[in-house]
Enzyme design. Sequence first.
Site, PDB file in Angstrom:
ATOM      1  N   SER A 139       0.849  -1.190   0.000  1.00 33.37           N
ATOM      2  CA  SER A 139       0.000   0.000   0.000  1.00 33.37           C
ATOM      3  C   SER A 139       0.882   1.236   0.000  1.00 33.37           C
ATOM      4  CB  SER A 139      -0.892   0.019   1.239  1.00 33.37           C
ATOM      5  OG  SER A 139      -1.542   1.270   1.382  1.00 33.37           O
ATOM      6  N   TYR A 152      -1.332   0.049  10.556  1.00 37.51           N
ATOM      7  CA  TYR A 152      -1.590  -0.401   9.188  1.00 37.51           C
ATOM      8  C   TYR A 152      -0.435  -0.006   8.283  1.00 37.51           C
ATOM      9  CZ  TYR A 152      -3.458  -0.794   4.503  1.00 37.51           C
ATOM     10  OH  TYR A 152      -3.616  -1.116   3.177  1.00 37.51           O
TER      11      TYR A 152
END
Length: 255
Positions: A139, A152
């Site tokens: 990501s 995250y």
Amino acid sequence: MTSTVFITGATSGFGEACARRFAEAGWSLVLTGRRQERLEALCAELSQQTEVHGLVLDVRDRKAMEEAIANLPPAFAKLRGLINNAGLALGADPAPKCDLDDWETMVDTNIKGLMYSTRLLLPRLIAHGRGATILNVGSVAGNYPYPGSHVYGGTKAFVGQFSLSLRCDLQGTGVRVSNIEPGLCESEFSLVRFGGDQARYDATYAGAEPIQPQDIAETIFWIMNQPAHININSLELMPVSQAWAGFSIDRSGKA
């Protein structure tokens, strides 16, 4: 000979889109997912196009992963590709307000689950050799911090570094390793992150023309079908509407 790809987290989002794209191209599929009804329905649908083997399991469960992979049917035992897609974000609150259980779940899924599938499938990918590919779904959060990304973002930074290090260890085997790093994408991923808050989900994508799961699947398919002598180390992509934020400055005088 038919190529086989192992896809984790195949019951929604990128994983489901990848399953459809590779099935369309005639690849055999090994699909994992936690939600039995969804996985069975997807396998039944795609089995009309290609050979499909479904595994109802959670990638966080090391024992279940070991057993499932050790007992893959012979027709699915020779792998050309692994798509490490299973992952999630939980919450977007500042760190002091976060639930430690959510942090642990993200670490267990995004890091440990990816480790399990990679290590357990490495012998099969190495046996295939030239042209085999490990595709890790990272990501942009692993590259650029933003408020609420904390754990995250940390897990996705791990994915990036792990992918690069894995490339070093696999040099000479013919096995390729790629890390795809998407930005704003519209999928069930965000609904899970926001605890099912549909209004917040809708607001996230309103007017943004975000990337769609099918876009990611097409990109992954392209990466995995490059000539065997080419390795796409990492590929970062965002919708045109998204860019990097400026540095934040606290002007309260309390810092």
